[in-house]
Motif scaffolding. Structure first.
Motif, PDB file in Angstrom:
ATOM      1  N   GLN A   1     -11.617  26.091  38.016  1.00  0.00           N
ATOM      2  CA  GLN A   1     -10.909  26.881  39.025  1.00  0.00           C
ATOM      3  C   GLN A   1     -10.081  25.994  39.950  1.00  0.00           C
ATOM      4  O   GLN A   1      -9.022  26.404  40.422  1.00  0.00           O
ATOM      5  CB  GLN A   1     -11.918  27.695  39.838  1.00  0.00           C
ATOM      6  CG  GLN A   1     -12.589  28.803  39.038  1.00  0.00           C
ATOM      7  CD  GLN A   1     -13.399  29.739  39.916  1.00  0.00           C
ATOM      8  OE1 GLN A   1     -13.596  29.486  41.091  1.00  0.00           O
ATOM      9  NE2 GLN A   1     -13.870  30.819  39.324  1.00  0.00           N
ATOM     10  N   LYS A   2     -10.563  24.788  40.192  1.00  0.00           N
ATOM     11  CA  LYS A   2      -9.798  23.864  41.038  1.00  0.00           C
ATOM     12  C   LYS A   2      -8.460  23.535  40.376  1.00  0.00           C
ATOM     13  O   LYS A   2      -7.401  23.578  41.020  1.00  0.00           O
ATOM     14  CB  LYS A   2     -10.613  22.595  41.260  1.00  0.00           C
ATOM     15  CG  LYS A   2      -9.903  21.545  42.088  1.00  0.00           C
ATOM     16  CD  LYS A   2     -10.760  20.290  42.209  1.00  0.00           C
ATOM     17  CE  LYS A   2     -10.029  19.195  42.955  1.00  0.00           C
ATOM     18  NZ  LYS A   2     -10.825  17.942  43.011  1.00  0.00           N
TER      19      LYS A   2
ATOM     20  N   GLN B   1      -6.907  25.323  38.063  1.00  0.00           N
ATOM     21  CA  GLN B   1      -6.095  26.535  38.030  1.00  0.00           C
ATOM     22  C   GLN B   1      -5.361  26.734  39.356  1.00  0.00           C
ATOM     23  O   GLN B   1      -4.172  27.058  39.383  1.00  0.00           O
ATOM     24  CB  GLN B   1      -6.993  27.743  37.750  1.00  0.00           C
ATOM     25  CG  GLN B   1      -7.526  27.808  36.332  1.00  0.00           C
ATOM     26  CD  GLN B   1      -8.485  28.976  36.144  1.00  0.00           C
ATOM     27  OE1 GLN B   1      -9.297  29.275  37.014  1.00  0.00           O
ATOM     28  NE2 GLN B   1      -8.394  29.636  35.009  1.00  0.00           N
TER      29      GLN B   1
ATOM     30  N   GLU C   1     -10.055  34.560  34.319  1.00  0.00           N
ATOM     31  CA  GLU C   1     -11.270  34.801  35.102  1.00  0.00           C
ATOM     32  C   GLU C   1     -11.127  34.329  36.548  1.00  0.00           C
ATOM     33  O   GLU C   1     -12.056  33.757  37.126  1.00  0.00           O
ATOM     34  CB  GLU C   1     -12.481  34.144  34.438  1.00  0.00           C
ATOM     35  CG  GLU C   1     -12.773  34.690  33.055  1.00  0.00           C
ATOM     36  CD  GLU C   1     -13.964  34.012  32.408  1.00  0.00           C
ATOM     37  OE1 GLU C   1     -14.536  33.103  33.046  1.00  0.00           O
ATOM     38  OE2 GLU C   1     -14.328  34.386  31.286  1.00  0.00           O
ATOM     39  N   ASN C   2      -9.958  34.555  37.149  1.00  0.00           N
ATOM     40  CA  ASN C   2      -9.722  34.120  38.527  1.00  0.00           C
ATOM     41  C   ASN C   2      -8.888  35.182  39.238  1.00  0.00           C
ATOM     42  O   ASN C   2      -7.655  35.122  39.256  1.00  0.00           O
ATOM     43  CB  ASN C   2      -9.006  32.758  38.545  1.00  0.00           C
ATOM     44  CG  ASN C   2      -9.144  32.053  39.868  1.00  0.00           C
ATOM     45  OD1 ASN C   2      -9.124  32.670  40.914  1.00  0.00           O
ATOM     46  ND2 ASN C   2      -9.293  30.728  39.822  1.00  0.00           N
TER      47      ASN C   2
ATOM     48  N   LYS D   1     -12.711  26.629  32.503  1.00  0.00           N
ATOM     49  CA  LYS D   1     -13.781  26.620  33.516  1.00  0.00           C
ATOM     50  C   LYS D   1     -13.467  25.652  34.659  1.00  0.00           C
ATOM     51  O   LYS D   1     -14.345  24.980  35.184  1.00  0.00           O
ATOM     52  CB  LYS D   1     -15.128  26.266  32.884  1.00  0.00           C
ATOM     53  CG  LYS D   1     -15.626  27.305  31.900  1.00  0.00           C
ATOM     54  CD  LYS D   1     -17.008  26.962  31.370  1.00  0.00           C
ATOM     55  CE  LYS D   1     -17.503  28.043  30.423  1.00  0.00           C
ATOM     56  NZ  LYS D   1     -18.852  27.725  29.882  1.00  0.00           N
TER      57      LYS D   1
END
Length: 907
Positions: A398-399, A401, A451-452, A396
């Motif tokens: 995203q930064k 990732q 999920e990105n 969770k």
């Protein structure tokens, strides 16, 4: 006691040992002797025989010993002997030299059976708890040992008895406060047994201040440098906190997490760690993990993670992580602990990204850990821990990732080659000769895409130089090339999991995958062949990848459209065979294990096949792929049309959502203005109340001053006559003049204050009227809110209708809603007209204020007239030949009287 009689009856068939007769005689003495000394000697003798003749003493003397505990409580010595004897009979903790060979099972049976006899009467446990209140060492210590042994033998039954016993748990908690260390330490062991697998007792113990006492003991014993007492306290804390959300919350709310930080303050010299220190630190790390376990409720875990960051505990753990000389098992457990402290917590993940190893040059901790993960010389458990840490960092996040994927993109790669990035390490592991490194790197890279969709598209830009002189190939192409080269099963499973994660929910990536003409024949060949059981996983994952290529296909490639791929499956594989191969994944034993918990836990490297997050993806896609395979082309077309319609509808809904969002923002601004006006009004109301009270005080002071001034005037006039008659000294006259002057100054000051108060009162009256206007505006705002709510309901109805109706009907509905919107706009316009009316009322109030100012001007004119009268009177007095000073006194009195008359005229 029947089974005991049976045991003794079986033994009576043969010759009895000489000890049995002695035990019988001693039991008779205990039962029949009237002298306490005789009974004490008999019990002492039974104690000395109880280890060697355990069965005989237990079967013959237990009832007599319980009777002694009940009747001879006044004598601590005999009570101590009785408790020791019962402990020897019930306990299985015998020394090895006293045990006969192959008799361990018989010993265990004896302890369990004698325990059943003792606790059959619950009064015996109540009696034992009462004896524990005795402070005498010879009573309390054997009582603690006996109760601990009983709990080991029959824990659940004894827990229920203690739970219903009044103050039962509280009596046992008092043992932790005993000043004698041996009793305190054995009390910790007793509470360990008492709190096993019983949430009710765990809560009672926690609320009896157990956390405070245990942490104090750990601190007194030297934290991680302490002995086995620290270990026992940590085990008890684990019993109280593990799987007990109530106690975990109590531990956090009590600020006990902050007290854990000193546990992990290790020095620079990490050589020569004792075995006990390693054990203590290992348990301390496990205790931290109990509080932030992924199986805990998300809210509880999140609050504990924040508390650990705020108190510096996470920073302390990262210091151990980057330290040198730390034992391998402690380092591994520290990595796992840091993983769960940062998992899903953006603040902690950002901090971890900023941690650097003390190397030259400094390197990010993530890079240092990834070096260990792709290094085949590192221990297997350490590599698993690093993979778990990397997964938790990206969970969770995203930064994070984006930062990992950016190290692979051409624009951010360091051309000088001076530093190694996380992306380069992952690519190196992905294509190394070590299959475990391949699997770990593939799973780690899959988590960077989880999920990105944006990063999945960006990763398509990555180009790799395979060899000198050859053109670079894309990362996607290189993965499929290695997959088709027939590498180890573990490597192929890892690459297939990466490709499935990459292509899912990303039609562009599916198109890039299908552009390579060799990919689809390879997948169909893998699925169609009848391979051995070890290849079942590869076949299942190949079927999953092919299914993803169909489900997320945008039909941009004519040769590999959905319909043609399904025809290919039907011709070369068969739909039933395809679905059967797809089911190989979820039926595999390793798949079930991986789905149990997020942490990678494998008994050996060969079992490292599935990732926890990937099992969720399989559950999500298996059903939809099965449906997609059996759908006809007409159903696909209808589905595409529905998708397009829904997209159009989504655009309409998005537009209205934007409009509503803007209106919400405007309403929020109006609410903030109303709130600020309310607060200002409340402040003015308070000021008004204060000013009114001050004005009243000044009026009272003025009236009192006026009365006193009148008396002084009469006194001064009579005194002046007396002066003229009796010739009083000039010094006294000057004093009186100064007093009069002082009174005059006070009067002027009060007059100025009155003028200020009058102006304030006028302002407050204006604000009071303005408050009424605001109330009306607020009511209008309420109406606007109601209209806004009705509008939202209409929009929701519109969305529902759009989901089930045809396009032309939806357009009619949209038109109706537009008309409805126009009506709402008219209502808003009417509200605006109401605001204009309120503005007119405001101007009227301003006119009233102007009139009030005019009245004040009239008052000033009247004051000027009075001043002229005073001047005339003064000139008249001068003509009459009155003294100047007395004249001033007279004029002042006259001035005050004039003011008094004015206040009566203008209250």
């Amino acid at each position: 006691m029947n089974f005991l009689r049976g045991v003794m009856g079986a033994q009576s068939a043969g010759p009895q040992p000489s000890g049995a007769e002695t035990i019988q005689k001693l039991c008779d003495r205990v039962a029949s002797s009237t002298l306490l000394d005789d009974r004490r000697d008999a019990v002492r003798a039974l104690k000395s025989l109880s280890k060697k003749y355990r069965l005989e003493v237990g079967s013959q003397a237990m009832d007599h010993l319980i009777q002694v505990l009940q009747t001879d409580r006044s004598d601590s010595e005999i009570i101590g002997y009785a408790l020791d004897t019962l402990y020897n009979v019930i306990s299985n903790d015998l020394e090895e030299e006293e045990q006969e060979e192959n008799s361990q099972k018989q010993v265990d049976d004896l302890g369990s059976r004698f325990t059943e006899v003792f606790i059959k009467q619950s009064e015996n446990i109540t009696l034992l708890l009462t004896l524990l209140e005795e402070f005498d060492f010879h009573v309390r210590w054997p009582g603690v040992k006996l109760l601990t042994s009983l709990l080991k033998q029959q824990g659940p039954q004894l827990q229920q008895i203690i739970l219903v016993s009044p103050m039962g748990v509280s009596r046992l908690m008092d043992l932790l406060a005993d000043s004698r260390e041996v009793i305190r330490n054995d009390g910790v062991l007793l509470l360990q047994q008492l709190t096993k697998s019983n949430a009710a007792i765990q809560k009672i113990v926690a609320f009896e201040n157990a956390f405070e006492r245990l942490l104090d003991i750990i601190t007194e014993e030297g934290n991680s440098d302490g002995g086995i007492v620290v270990e026992d306290c940590l085990l008890l804390l684990q019993n109280l906190l593990k799987n007990n959300n109530s106690n975990q919350n109590f531990f956090k709310e009590g600020s006990y997490i902050q007290r854990m930080k000193p546990w992990f303050e290790v020095g620079d010299d990490n050589c020569g760690w004792s075995a006990q220190k390693v054990t203590n630190l290992h348990l301390m790390l496990q205790l931290v993990r109990v509080l932030v376990s992924p199986t805990n409720p998300p809210g509880a875990t999140s609050s504990c993670q924040k508390a650990m960051s705020n108190c510096g505990l996470l920073q302390q753990l990262c210091t151990i992580l980057m330290a040198t000389g730390v034992p391998a098992d402690i380092l591994t457990e520290t990595i796992n602990t840091v993983s769960e402290v940062i998992r899903g917590c953006q603040m902690n993940q950002d901090y971890f990204a900023s941690v650097y190893a003390p190397s030259n040059p400094p390197r990010p901790a993530i890079v240092v850990l990834l070096m260990s993960m792709v290094n085949e010389r590192q221990p297997f458990v350490l590599r698993c821990a690093v993979l778990y840490c990397f997964q938790c960092f990206l969970y969770k996040n995203q930064k994070g990732q984006g930062e990992i994927v950016s190290t692979l993109l051409p624009s951010t790669i360091d051309a000088t080659g001076n530093s190694v990035s996380a992306g380069q390490l992952l690519c190196g592991g992905l294509f190394s000769t070590d299959s475990l490194s391949n699997w770990c790197a593939a799973v780690a890279l899959a988590h960077a895409l989880q999920e990105n969709a944006i990063l999945k598209e960006q990763l398509l830009r990555v180009q790799l130089a395979t060899s000198i002189g050859n053109p670079p190939v894309s990362l996607l192409q290189q993965c499929t090339n290695i997959l088709s080269q027939g590498s180890k099963v573990q490597t192929r499973v890892g690459l297939l999991m990466l490709l499935c994660t990459w292509l899912s929910s990303c039609p562009i990536a599916v198109t890039h995958f299908l552009h390579n003409p060799a990919n689809i024949p390879f997948l169909t060949g893998q699925i169609a062949e009848n391979l051995g059981e070890e290849e079942h996983l590869v076949q299942g994952l190949s079927a999953l990848l092919l299914g993803i290529s169909i489900y997320y296909n945008d039909n941009s490639l004519e040769n590999y459209s959905k319909e043609k791929l399904k025809q290919l499956i039907e011709k070369r594989i068969g739909k039933e065979n395809f679905i059967e191969k797809l089911g190989f994944i979820s039926k595999h034993e390793l798949y079930s294990r991986a789905g149990q918990k997020p942490q990678p836990s494998f008994s050996s490297p060969d079992h490292m096949m599935f990732d926890h997050e990937f099992t969720k993806l399989v559950k999500e896609l298996e059903g939809v792929i099965t449906k997609a395979i059996y759908k006809s082309s007409e159903e696909d077309k209808k589905e595409e049309e529905v998708k397009k319609t829904l997209e159009q509808h989504d655009n309409i809904v998005t537009h209205y959502k934007q409009v509503i969002r803007e209106q919400d923002q405007q309403l929020e601004e109006l609410k903030q203005q109303v709130n600020s006006l309310k607060s200002q009004n409340e402040q003015l109301q308070a000021t008004l109340t204060q000013q009114v009270s001050q004005i009243q005080q000044h009026k009272d002071q003025y009236n009192l001053l006026k009365v006193q001034l009148g008396k002084d005037t009469q006194h001064n006039s009579s005194h002046s006559d007396t002066l003229q008659m009796n010739g009083i000294q000039p010094e006294e006259i000057s004093k009186l003049r100064e007093e009069v002057k002082e009174w005059k100054n006070k009067h002027d000051l009060l007059q100025g204050q009155l003028r200020e108060k009058d102006s304030v009162i006028e302002k407050l009256e204006f604000l009071e009227r303005n408050k009424m206007l605001r109330i009306q505006v607020q009511s209008q705002s309420t109406e606007i809110s109601k209209l806004h709510t009705e509008k939202q309901e209409l929009l929701q109805q519109m969305v529902i209708l759009l989901s089930f109706c045809f396009c032309d009907y939806c357009q009619n509905e949209v038109k109706a809603l537009s008309e409805e919107k126009a009506a709402l706009k008219q209502q808003l316009d009417s509200s605006s007209s109401t605001v204009a009316i309120l503005q007119d009322e405001k101007s009227k109030l301003q006119q009233e204020v102007a009139e009030s100012k005019k009245e004040q001007d009239d008052l000033l004119v009247l004051l000027a007239d009075q001043d002229q009268k005073i001047v005339k009177l003064k000139s008249t007095l001068k003509e009459l030949g009155e003294p100047d000073e007395d004249d001033k006194i007279f004029l002042f009195v006259l001035y005050v009287q004039t003011l008094f008359e004015m206040t009566r005229t203008f209250p």
